[in-house]
Design a protein around this motif. Structure first.
Motif, PDB file in Angstrom:
ATOM      1  N   VAL A  80      -6.014   3.293  -5.573  1.00 57.04           N
ATOM      2  CA  VAL A  80      -6.856   3.199  -6.768  1.00 57.04           C
ATOM      3  C   VAL A  80      -6.242   4.005  -7.905  1.00 57.04           C
ATOM      4  O   VAL A  80      -6.284   3.593  -9.082  1.00 57.04           O
ATOM      5  CB  VAL A  80      -8.284   3.668  -6.453  1.00 57.04           C
ATOM      6  CG1 VAL A  80      -9.104   3.829  -7.728  1.00 57.04           C
ATOM      7  CG2 VAL A  80      -8.967   2.688  -5.512  1.00 57.04           C
ATOM      8  N   ASP A 113      -5.275   2.463 -11.515  1.00 60.62           N
ATOM      9  CA  ASP A 113      -5.744   3.058 -12.767  1.00 60.62           C
ATOM     10  C   ASP A 113      -4.569   3.517 -13.627  1.00 60.62           C
ATOM     11  O   ASP A 113      -4.564   3.366 -14.859  1.00 60.62           O
ATOM     12  CB  ASP A 113      -6.670   4.223 -12.436  1.00 60.62           C
ATOM     13  CG  ASP A 113      -7.431   4.734 -13.652  1.00 60.62           C
ATOM     14  OD1 ASP A 113      -7.467   4.019 -14.673  1.00 60.62           O
ATOM     15  OD2 ASP A 113      -7.998   5.839 -13.576  1.00 60.62           O
ATOM     16  N   ARG A 168     -10.055   1.017 -13.694  1.00 62.54           N
ATOM     17  CA  ARG A 168     -10.367   0.810 -12.290  1.00 62.54           C
ATOM     18  C   ARG A 168     -11.715   0.112 -12.125  1.00 62.54           C
ATOM     19  O   ARG A 168     -12.334   0.187 -11.069  1.00 62.54           O
ATOM     20  CB  ARG A 168     -10.345   2.139 -11.530  1.00 62.54           C
ATOM     21  CG  ARG A 168     -11.236   3.229 -12.080  1.00 62.54           C
ATOM     22  CD  ARG A 168     -11.205   4.466 -11.186  1.00 62.54           C
ATOM     23  NE  ARG A 168     -12.183   5.456 -11.586  1.00 62.54           N
ATOM     24  CZ  ARG A 168     -11.914   6.529 -12.306  1.00 62.54           C
ATOM     25  NH1 ARG A 168     -10.678   6.748 -12.733  1.00 62.54           N
ATOM     26  NH2 ARG A 168     -12.878   7.394 -12.614  1.00 62.54           N
ATOM     27  N   ALA A 178      -9.881  -5.136  -6.704  1.00 59.98           N
ATOM     28  CA  ALA A 178      -8.640  -4.564  -7.217  1.00 59.98           C
ATOM     29  C   ALA A 178      -7.532  -5.586  -7.370  1.00 59.98           C
ATOM     30  O   ALA A 178      -6.723  -5.502  -8.315  1.00 59.98           O
ATOM     31  CB  ALA A 178      -8.177  -3.434  -6.299  1.00 59.98           C
TER      32      ALA A 178
END
Length: 793
Positions: free
Chosen positions: A339, A343, A349, A426
């Motif tokens: 993550v 980001d 995110r 994601a």
């Protein structure tokens, strides 16, 4: 072991100087101590897994029984793999994550290393007090890491919330440590495990220690600090809030589990709170749109799962708990680092803004799939081994065991659902969302994230090694007739059915997530942990303001009354309730004590009756000199000399200060109305202090070990036959310097008062002379243009 802990802390102290010049070098240097600790621990793994623990004792104050004790056993070995191993990867990852020279990088490098050292000391501690010291060090490091520079209001609030919840829990836990240590007669954890105490103290200790464990590991209703702490940079979240710090509570429960076997105050709250936390944390994670918040609530859910396993006190549950402890640290560290890469590379995110990253960063997507598969419990991942063993650990528990299994299955359904949501959010291509532009990550970011993910595969396929590692700790609960093992295939049994239901149910929940979110929004929300925390803090603030406003009124008698009331109510009530005066107590030992005591009593009564301030000061001096006389009669001329010097200095200071005050005391009607309550309070306080002095002095039946050591070394080491003088002048030289400094400050104050009074007299004399000269001066006449004016001054 102590050397590794000390090196962590010392290098952390020196790192700010390096970080000011080169932050990447600071992170690289910070990775060296945990890497060295990991290598050393792995070199001892063979002996530790065979049952030979490595023990080290570092004396602190041997005569008082204070020492730092470290012990490397199977559980400490397992935790070291996470603390040191993940620590090295996070520090290397930080080299590429933080902007070179940024303020966050300068702060995070030394603080992360200090936290690693504190966590390393905690997992190795074999003493309750040592464990508490390192426990609170992790709390302080977490506060500083979450708060960072404290520029934003959100970071300050989140850091303070984490500090308040975990530190208050730690204070309650400390009380439990004291109860447990005193009941067992030792604070050594290994000795307490070998011979645990029983009765009510054990139940009380269990309840108090659990408060600290539940708050540290974010169990509901204390869980809200963990999601709010996600304001910290991602490497910090990956290390503190996924791999190490939040596992401190789970580790504590696992460490002390053998002590509280069969204690309902231990395993019942752990089971209830753990199951509730697992289900509600997973339900909340399913609806989050921020990937870090999603993983944070997923961590809360998994911590509840771990608590249930390590708190049962059986071999099967401990085996599953050890496997899941290792699996969770690996897959959750990977997912947080993933993550962070998303980001870092994409600039967001939020799952509503991300689309198509799987095609742009395929290697990262593969790493995330491996970690999420382990989190969801898919074979052949390490998470599958732990979850299968967890489902099987409760099958022999009758109806209660089956109920626990059903709740675990429900929590696992949510785990699979938010694992799928994390991958979809994601990396998937979302219709109606523009493709996100992002460059593939470099090796500094990708490799540290990939290593734990592939380690989960290796430990899953190589399950004999995992079984040996987890079974070494589980053996502390005894093996029984049938010893369960971690395996990829147990046959078509009920745990396999539970795993299939969890995976199928989780995929169904993810597919129906929109409807489930709408249902969640429609449900009433009578309980909210964050709102409850804020209301409690507001109530505490109002209470503190109210109490302060009523007690801190600028009145010295009020302050003294509050102190005396506290002494009477807390220690005084307990003292009088267990009052047993020594049978050989006599009223006096020397005839001269009688007139001196009468002199002190008469002077004390006269002070209360005195009308003039100077008279009161002189009578207080008489009391001090009388006590000095008692010291002489009792054979303490050195104490008497100190008493006379202090009394003389005090009287001189008072006399000079009183020159600026009215000669007489002024008493209003309010003072007369409070005369009798003050008298009662003062008499009661004096009686309690006198009784306490008698009881405490009679409680010691023999000199302590430290006294014997002083007697042995006094003449030879200090050249003194008077032991008290040797202690004051030689053995306690720094203390004597402090006392001399106090006397010097007091003498300086007295001299200042003398000089001030002389200056005051001169100023009054010069002012009086000036006024007299002006009064005798003739009128001045000045004219202008034939006009005369009389000027009078």
């Amino acid at each position: 072991m102590s050397a590794f802990v000390l090196v962590h802390l010392l290098v952390a102290l020196a790192l700010p100087m390096v970080a000011r010049r080169n932050t990447r070098a600071a992170f690289a240097i910070a990775a060296v101590p945990p890497a060295a600790a990991l290598v050393w621990v792995l070199s001892k793994a063979g002996a530790v897994l065979s049952g030979d623990a490595v023990v080290e004792e570092v004396p602190w104050s041997p005569l008082l029984g204070l020492e730092f004790t470290f012990r490397l056993d199977a559980l400490a070995l397992l935790m070291t793999l996470l603390v040191a191993g993940i620590g090295v990867l996070v520090l290397v990852y930080s080299i590429g994550y933080f902007a070179p020279g940024s303020g966050d990088a300068k702060r995070s490098a030394p603080l992360l290393l200090a936290f690693a050292g504190a966590m390393f000391g905690l997992i190795l501690a074999d003493d309750l007090l040592t464990a508490y010291v390192f426990w609170e060090l992790t709390t302080i490091c977490s506060f500083l890491l979450v708060g960072q520079a404290g520029v934003s209001r959100e970071s300050r609030r989140s850091a303070l919330q984490a500090l308040m919840i975990t530190m208050m829990g730690g204070l309650v836990m400390l009380l439990g440590f004291v109860v447990l240590g005193e009941a067992a007669g030792t604070y050594r954890i290994s000795e307490i495990i070998d011979a645990p105490p029983g009765g009510a103290p054990l139940a009380v200790a269990a309840s108090l220690i659990l408060v600290g464990a539940l708050t540290k590991s974010a169990q509901m209703p204390f869980h809200n600090w963990l999601p709010t702490a996600m304001v910290a940079p991602t490497p910090i979240s990956a290390y503190l809030h996924a791999a190490s710090m939040v596992k401190a509570g789970v580790f504590l429960v696992a460490r002390l589990g053998p002590v509280f076997l069969g204690v309902p105050q231990w395993y019942v709250p752990i089971t209830v709170f753990g199951l509730i936390t697992m289900v509600l944390g997973g339900w909340r994670a399913l609806h989050e749109t921020d990937l870090k918040k999603l993983l944070a609530y997923g961590t809360v859910s998994q911590l509840g799962f771990l608590m249930v396993l390590v708190g049962q006190g059986t071999y099967a549950a401990a085996l599953a708990g050890s496997a899941m402890l290792l699996a969770h640290g690996l897959f959750k560290a990977t997912l947080f680092l993933v993550v962070g890469i998303v980001d870092h590379q994409a600039g967001t995110r939020d799952v509503r803004e991300l689309s198509g990253l799987g095609r742009r960063m395929p290697a990262l997507a593969v790493v995330a799939v491996l970690a999420a598969a382990s989190m969801a419990g898919l074979p052949p991942m390490l998470g599958f081994l732990g979850k299968e063993a967890a489902f099987g650990a409760f099958l022999g528990g009758g109806g209660t065991g089956l109920l626990i299994d059903l709740v675990l299955v429900l929590g696992s359904v949510f785990t699979v659902a938010y694992s799928a949501r994390m991958l979809w959010g994601a990396f998937a291509d979302k219709p109606g969302v523009a493709a996100t532009s992002a460059a593939p990550p470099n090796g500094t970011l990708l490799v540290p994230a990939a290593i734990p993910a592939f380690a989960g595969v290796v430990l899953g396929v190589g399950y004999p090694l995992t079984d040996e590692l987890a079974g070494a700790y589980a053996a502390s609960y005894g093996t029984g007739t049938e010893v369960p093992h971690l395996e990829l295939w147990h046959g078509f049994e009920l745990p396999l059915l539970f795993s299939i239901i969890a995976v199928a149910g989780g995929l169904w929940a993810h597919a129906r997530r929109a409807r489930l979110t709408a249902l969640r929004d429609a449900l009433p929300k009578p309980l909210n942990a964050q709102r409850g925390y804020e209301r409690i803090m507001a109530l505490l603030e109002r209470t503190a303001v109210g109490v302060t406003g009523r007690t801190q009124v600028g009145s010295l008698p009020t302050y003294l009354s509050i102190l005396l009331l506290t002494v009477l109510l807390v220690p005084g009530s307990v003292l009088l309730a267990h009052l047993h005066l020594p049978p050989d107590m006599v009223l006096y030992h020397n005839v001269l004590q009688i007139p001196l005591a009468l002199l002190v009593l008469i002077a004390a009564i006269a002070v209360v009756r005195a009308k003039r301030r100077l008279t009161a000061v002189l009578l207080v001096g008489v009391i001090g000199y009388g006590i000095g006389g008692l010291f002489i009669v009792d054979g303490g001329p050195d104490l008497a000399l100190a008493q006379f010097l202090v009394e003389t200095l005090t009287m001189v200071a008072f006399v000079f200060a009183l020159r600026r005050l009215p000669a007489r005391f002024t008493k209003g009607d309010a003072a007369r109305s409070l005369r009798w309550p003050k008298l009662a309070l003062s008499v009661a306080g004096g009686v309690v202090i006198a009784v306490a002095a008698v009881l405490f002095s009679a409680a010691r039946q023999a000199p302590p070990d430290a006294s014997a050591d002083f007697l042995a070394q006094s003449e030879k080491g200090a050249g003194a036959t008077n032991v008290v003088n040797a202690i004051l002048v030689d053995f306690r030289a720094f203390d004597t310097v402090g006392e001399i400094s106090v006397l010097a400050v007091a003498a300086t104050g007295v001299a200042s008062l003398v000089l001030a009074s002389r200056f005051d007299r001169r100023r009054r004399s010069s002012r009086s002379a000036s006024n007299t000269a002006l009064a005798d001066r003739p009128a001045a006449v000045s004219g202008s243009g034939g006009r005369h004016e009389e000027v009078q001054e």
